[in-house]
Design an enzyme around this catalytic site. Structure first.
Site, PDB file in Angstrom:
ATOM      1  N   ASP A 334       9.368 -50.383  43.632  1.00 27.24           N
ATOM      2  CA  ASP A 334      10.485 -50.890  42.843  1.00 27.24           C
ATOM      3  C   ASP A 334      10.985 -49.779  41.925  1.00 27.24           C
ATOM      4  OD1 ASP A 334      12.098 -52.388  40.964  1.00 27.24           O
ATOM      5  OD2 ASP A 334      10.988 -54.180  41.516  1.00 27.24           O
ATOM      6  N   ARG A 336      13.847 -50.547  39.781  1.00 30.70           N
ATOM      7  CA  ARG A 336      14.897 -51.211  38.996  1.00 30.70           C
ATOM      8  C   ARG A 336      14.791 -50.939  37.498  1.00 30.70           C
ATOM      9  NH1 ARG A 336      14.349 -57.202  41.324  1.00 30.70           N
ATOM     10  NH2 ARG A 336      12.190 -56.499  41.458  1.00 30.70           N
TER      11      ARG A 336
END
Length: 410
Positions: A334, A336
């Site tokens: 990830d 983000r």
């Protein structure tokens, strides 16, 4: 239409090998991040019409700045074009809120970015080419799932939030990223010089000012921005007595737009909108924060590569290998970076979320770390989980994605 090319015309450039020329300090408007007023903070000047006025690194419009460069190269856009901002003022008034004057609360957007026509009028009249980084307008949205909720009696046509035809009235705001580099570095617990060096090197030197102009503290990165959809009266934002429901949603084009059933993204987005409408109709405000972070900010190409790899595993698509395949391709699960996500809620004056439509620990914890309280987390109902997305749910349960004893499905 691209015009037929004629003889090559030499156009003078004020940039030499991508490096800003030396300028007098008085040429640039002062920029004091986190100042109490717009006048003290100063405007963001990222345009190229007068290089000596620039006080930031990068240019406007995030990733779309490359299209602007292409339009100039193709002779469809004049390089010295100045935007006519007549009648473009925000459709609703937002702020200022106390969070705007806290340099630790907002580090990834310009809180004054929608108000330049008023708060920086003196600079505009003096010839500074200042562009908005935020635009606020009004619209109606029409979503099949909400029409179904109306027919089922879960959402009512009140003529205020939901029209007689079933469309939903919203205020929406488009926000381009504006990074205050010292604040970004502090948010992630790293040194500013380290951040600048890695941004410089990992963009192959696209922005040399990151390492050559330490006096420029603000960077407009070439990444996607954020759209906010507000349900109910936006004038109630910032009032702690008003209940706020919120769905923070990271882009998933395949599901959000095309209805792919391999994940729970569109169902959760639709459920979040329904909760926001319900809260607005009860006198509160609903917010959907939509971030352009496709494929966990790994990108759609990586996302599809991982889909292929998972489906072609010798023993089938398995929950225990769901994230491992992502790491094999991208190196991480990830990217983000939810620690930057609360900034938009600070911009809106939000200090407490009554109903947080998410089961993500990462999102919840990022909000709490930034001083935004959460009263309740709202899970995705079981009957809204597509059969093909069960592997996603199982993977997140096995990976420990829990919030309040429930599995995370974000």
């Amino acid at each position: 239409m691209i015009p037929v090319s004629g003889p090559e015309v030499e156009r003078p450039s004020t940039l030499v090998q991508g490096v800003l020329p030396a300028t007098h300090a008085t040429d640039r408007p002062p920029l004091r991040w986190g100042a109490a007023t717009a006048a003290l903070r100063g405007p963001i000047v990222a345009t190229l019409r007068n290089i000596s006025h620039r006080n930031v690194i990068g240019t406007h419009a995030g990733g779309y700045s490359v299209y602007r460069a292409l339009a100039i190269a193709a002779r469809t856009l004049a390089p010295d074009h100045v935007a006519d901002l007549s009648d473009t003022a925000p459709a609703n008034h937002i702020g200022p809120y106390p969070q705007w004057a806290d340099p630790r609360k907002i580090v990834s957007i310009d809180p004054w970015g929608h108000l330049i026509g008023t708060v920086f009028r003196e600079y505009l009249d003096g010839g500074h080419d200042i562009r908005p980084t935020i635009a606020v307008t009004r619209a109606h949205i029409d979503i099949p799932e909400i029409r179904a909720a109306v027919e089922a009696g879960r959402v009512r046509r009140d003529g205020v939030v939901v029209s007689a035809r079933g469309s939903v009235r919203v205020m929406k705001a488009a926000i381009d990223p504006v990074w205050y580099l010292p604040g970004i570095a502090e948010r992630f617990g790293i040194g500013e010089s380290e951040l600048r060096r890695d941004l410089h090197e990992q963009t192959a030197g696209m922005y040399p000012e990151l390492v050559t102009h330490g006096d420029l503290k603000v960077f407009l990165p070439p990444i996607g921005g954020t759209t906010v959809y507000c349900f109910g009266d936006p004038d109630k934002l910032g009032d702690e007595r008003t209940p706020v429901a919120c769905r923070v949603h990271d882009e998933c084009n395949g599901s959000d737009v095309f209805g792919s059933d391999i994940c729970t993204c569109r169902p959760y987005l639709a459920h979040g909108i329904e909760i926001c409408i319900e809260t607005a109709q009860a006198g509160g405000v609903g917010l959907v924060v939509y971030n352009r972070k496709e494929g966990r900010a790994l990108g759609e190409v990586t996302k599809f590569l991982v889909y292929n790899a998972r489906k072609r595993q010798q023993d089938g698509d398995r929950a225990d290998a769901y994230f491992k395949r992502t790491e094999c391709v991208a190196g991480v699960e990830d990217m983000r970076f939810q620690d930057l996500m609360p900034d938009v809620l600070h911009w809106l004056g939000v200090t407490r979320i009554y109903r947080f439509v998410s089961m993500s620990n990462m999102k919840r914890d990022a909000l709490i770390r930034q001083g935004i309280a959460i009263d309740e987390q709202v899970p995705l109902p079981e009957d809204m989980i597509p059969a093909a997305a069960r592997i996603e749910i199982e993977a997140k349960i096995s990976a420990g994605y829990f919030a309040g004893g429930r599995p995370s499905t974000d």
